[in-house]
Motif scaffolding. Structure first.
Motif, PDB file in Angstrom:
ATOM      1  N   LYS A  86      -1.324  13.597   0.358  1.00  0.00           N
ATOM      2  CA  LYS A  86      -0.616  14.795  -0.239  1.00  0.00           C
ATOM      3  C   LYS A  86       0.338  15.157   0.968  1.00  0.00           C
ATOM      4  N   TYR A  87      -0.209  15.035   1.957  1.00  0.00           N
ATOM      5  CA  TYR A  87       0.681  16.185   3.512  1.00  0.00           C
ATOM      6  C   TYR A  87       1.815  14.684   3.970  1.00  0.00           C
ATOM      7  N   GLY A  88       1.150  13.696   4.876  1.00  0.00           N
ATOM      8  CA  GLY A  88       1.643  12.533   4.572  1.00  0.00           C
ATOM      9  C   GLY A  88       1.133  12.859   6.834  1.00  0.00           C
ATOM     10  N   ILE A  89       0.495  13.937   6.553  1.00  0.00           N
ATOM     11  CA  ILE A  89       0.011  14.083   8.243  1.00  0.00           C
ATOM     12  C   ILE A  89      -1.105  13.192   8.572  1.00  0.00           C
ATOM     13  N   PRO A  90      -0.960  12.689  10.464  1.00  0.00           N
ATOM     14  CA  PRO A  90      -1.889  11.441  10.480  1.00  0.00           C
ATOM     15  C   PRO A  90      -4.057  12.244  10.077  1.00  0.00           C
ATOM     16  N   VAL A  91      -4.749  11.608   9.733  1.00  0.00           N
ATOM     17  CA  VAL A  91      -5.730  12.225   9.815  1.00  0.00           C
ATOM     18  C   VAL A  91      -6.541  11.532  11.006  1.00  0.00           C
ATOM     19  N   VAL A  92      -7.962  12.006  11.194  1.00  0.00           N
ATOM     20  CA  VAL A  92      -8.693  11.654  11.933  1.00  0.00           C
ATOM     21  C   VAL A  92      -9.494  12.121  11.735  1.00  0.00           C
ATOM     22  N   PRO A  93     -10.721  10.993  10.658  1.00  0.00           N
ATOM     23  CA  PRO A  93     -11.660  11.242  10.316  1.00  0.00           C
ATOM     24  C   PRO A  93     -12.953  11.038  11.055  1.00  0.00           C
ATOM     25  N   HIS A  94     -14.352  11.545  11.092  1.00  0.00           N
ATOM     26  CA  HIS A  94     -14.921  11.814  12.628  1.00  0.00           C
ATOM     27  C   HIS A  94     -16.399  10.818  12.534  1.00  0.00           C
ATOM     28  N   ILE A  95     -16.346  10.015  13.102  1.00  0.00           N
ATOM     29  CA  ILE A  95     -17.819   9.031  13.110  1.00  0.00           C
ATOM     30  C   ILE A  95     -18.414   9.349  14.148  1.00  0.00           C
ATOM     31  N   LEU A  96     -20.408   8.946  12.950  1.00  0.00           N
ATOM     32  CA  LEU A  96     -21.620   9.666  13.682  1.00  0.00           C
ATOM     33  C   LEU A  96     -21.952   8.246  14.271  1.00  0.00           C
ATOM     34  N   MET A 115      -7.010   2.441   3.759  1.00  0.00           N
ATOM     35  CA  MET A 115      -6.126   3.359   2.708  1.00  0.00           C
ATOM     36  C   MET A 115      -5.395   4.124   4.385  1.00  0.00           C
ATOM     37  N   GLY A 116      -5.178   3.305   4.695  1.00  0.00           N
ATOM     38  CA  GLY A 116      -4.296   3.124   6.138  1.00  0.00           C
ATOM     39  C   GLY A 116      -4.182   4.453   7.139  1.00  0.00           C
ATOM     40  N   ILE A 117      -5.799   5.005   7.494  1.00  0.00           N
ATOM     41  CA  ILE A 117      -6.090   5.788   7.881  1.00  0.00           C
ATOM     42  C   ILE A 117      -6.165   4.990   9.647  1.00  0.00           C
ATOM     43  N   SER A 118      -6.138   5.255  10.659  1.00  0.00           N
ATOM     44  CA  SER A 118      -5.409   4.610  11.830  1.00  0.00           C
ATOM     45  C   SER A 118      -6.342   5.336  12.967  1.00  0.00           C
ATOM     46  N   LEU A 164     -18.627 -14.557   9.817  1.00  0.00           N
ATOM     47  CA  LEU A 164     -17.371 -14.608   9.088  1.00  0.00           C
ATOM     48  C   LEU A 164     -15.699 -14.989  10.141  1.00  0.00           C
ATOM     49  N   LYS A 165     -14.455 -15.294   8.660  1.00  0.00           N
ATOM     50  CA  LYS A 165     -13.784 -16.368   8.889  1.00  0.00           C
ATOM     51  C   LYS A 165     -12.425 -15.438   8.553  1.00  0.00           C
ATOM     52  N   ASN A 166     -11.463 -16.090   9.313  1.00  0.00           N
ATOM     53  CA  ASN A 166     -10.139 -15.618   9.821  1.00  0.00           C
ATOM     54  C   ASN A 166      -9.948 -13.918   9.668  1.00  0.00           C
ATOM     55  N   ASN A 167     -10.557 -13.546  10.362  1.00  0.00           N
ATOM     56  CA  ASN A 167     -11.197 -11.880  10.536  1.00  0.00           C
ATOM     57  C   ASN A 167      -9.781 -11.719  10.933  1.00  0.00           C
ATOM     58  N   ALA A 168      -9.483  -9.848  10.079  1.00  0.00           N
ATOM     59  CA  ALA A 168      -8.262  -9.526  10.268  1.00  0.00           C
ATOM     60  C   ALA A 168      -8.868  -8.192  11.929  1.00  0.00           C
ATOM     61  N   PRO A 169      -8.254  -7.559  12.152  1.00  0.00           N
ATOM     62  CA  PRO A 169      -8.494  -5.825  13.414  1.00  0.00           C
ATOM     63  C   PRO A 169      -8.008  -5.374  12.527  1.00  0.00           C
ATOM     64  N   LEU A 170      -9.350  -4.527  13.433  1.00  0.00           N
ATOM     65  CA  LEU A 170      -8.607  -2.788  12.594  1.00  0.00           C
ATOM     66  C   LEU A 170      -8.688  -2.561  13.929  1.00  0.00           C
ATOM     67  N   ASP A 171      -7.168  -2.050  14.186  1.00  0.00           N
ATOM     68  CA  ASP A 171      -6.470  -1.326  15.252  1.00  0.00           C
ATOM     69  C   ASP A 171      -7.105   0.162  15.249  1.00  0.00           C
ATOM     70  N   PHE A 172      -7.645   0.836  15.732  1.00  0.00           N
ATOM     71  CA  PHE A 172      -7.802   2.281  15.409  1.00  0.00           C
ATOM     72  C   PHE A 172      -7.882   3.002  16.749  1.00  0.00           C
ATOM     73  N   CYS A 173      -6.862   3.954  17.017  1.00  0.00           N
ATOM     74  CA  CYS A 173      -7.485   5.140  18.266  1.00  0.00           C
ATOM     75  C   CYS A 173      -8.565   5.618  17.788  1.00  0.00           C
TER      76      CYS A 173
END
Length: 317
Positions: A86-96, A115-118, A164-173
């Motif tokens: 909606k706002y085009g602002i990067p979000v940082v969800p918390h992971i517990l 969802m494009g959240i990095s 698992l094969k052909n694993n795509a990396p998930l590049d999170f900050c």
């Protein structure tokens, strides 16, 4: 955009804030109003808290007690995606760690990536209120360092299923929490610093601090981190006081000290409105000093209260 890149590419202090997902049954209107009241000040990213299931007890009409497991604030992933879209602002969800298995964590991270959240903030989280100590879920992580390691493995394309094969990396900050006045469970500050360095050495990109009300506490904390070999950005977390009872509630819940000058002024307040004025003025004083010291970002814990946050940011940025 990743938080670490936002910070590294800025020549001045940036502004961010933290929101809670709406209570179950409520819509997201209050969250959107908070964002829209602050968006003119160009927040560079927005944190979204995550809340675990908790145990509640309800007395029934026959006098018996029923135990229920509830999650009062679901929807972190969805509201994070909605805000970023909606706002085009990067979000940082918390992971517990608390309340989640490793498999559930992996699934959440996959969803966020789609969802494009990095960006994520990796936290141990609180234990159940009915427990006197933190207990990890079966097949869950016991501490944030283990959680950081799982996220870093996904950066490398290493998933929980080894076949698992052909694993795509998930590049999170990855952000992690730091405690300028020591985590309440740690026996001493040196031990707490050791755990923090372990999180950074495992792959955390930056640290955001617990709230504090004396800036010297933050500056001393940064010095101790640097002396311990921690070189990542350390973002101060600011919490404006909104209620008179926070004079006693905040130290009890978060194991922090309030400066005597602030305590004296809050004790003079007749009601919450006066306390809010004092809290806002104190947060402005803190924030201006932190910005003058070129902190990388100023992170505000709003908890959905935006009017005083707006006054603070307007006075500082």
């Amino acid at each position: 955009m990743k938080v670490i890149d936002i910070i590294n590419n800025s020549d001045k202090t940036v502004f961010s804030f933290e929101l809670l997902p709406p209570l179950k049954g409520n819509d997201a209107g209050n969250i959107y109003r908070t964002i829209e009241s602050l968006i003119e000040f160009d927040p560079k990213y927005i944190n979204i808290t995550t809340h675990r299931d908790e145990m509640v007890f309800k007395e029934l009409s026959d006098g018996t007690i029923e135990k229920r497991i509830v999650r009062k604030r679901p929807g972190t992933v969805a509201i994070a995606a909605a805000i970023q879209h909606k706002y085009g602002i990067p979000v940082v969800p918390h992971i517990l760690c608390g309340g989640f298995s490793k498999s559930e964590t992996e699934h959440v991270l996959i969803d966020l990536n789609f969802m494009g959240i990095s960006n994520v903030l990796a936290l141990r989280g609180d234990g159940l209120k009915t427990d006197n100590m933190f207990r990890p879920n079966p097949d869950g992580h016991a501490n944030a360092n283990q959680l950081v390691e799982q996220i870093v493995n996904l950066r490398k394309g290493i998933y929980l299923e080894p076949d698992l094969k052909n694993n795509a990396p998930l590049d999170f900050c990855i952000g992690v929490a730091g405690y300028p006045e020591k985590h309440f469970e740690c026996p001493n500050f040196d031990t707490d610093m050791m755990f923090l360095k372990r999180k950074v050495d495992s792959g955390a990109d930056y640290i955001v601090t617990q709230m504090f009300f004396n800036n010297e506490v933050y500056y001393n904390f940064v010095d101790k981190c640097r002396a311990a070999g921690i070189s990542v950005p350390i973002i101060p977390g600011i919490k404006p006081i909104n209620l008179k009872n926070q004079l006693t509630v905040l130290p009890k819940i978060f194991s922090i000290d309030l400066p005597q000058e602030l305590t004296t002024e809050l004790n003079k307040c007749k009601d919450d409105q006066e306390a809010k004025v004092v809290g806002t003025e104190w947060a402005i004083y803190q924030s201006k000093d932190l910005v003058a010291h070129n902190v990388p970002s100023l992170h505000m814990y709003t908890y959905g209260v935006s009017d005083n946050a707006r006054k603070i940011v307007k006075a500082v940025f």
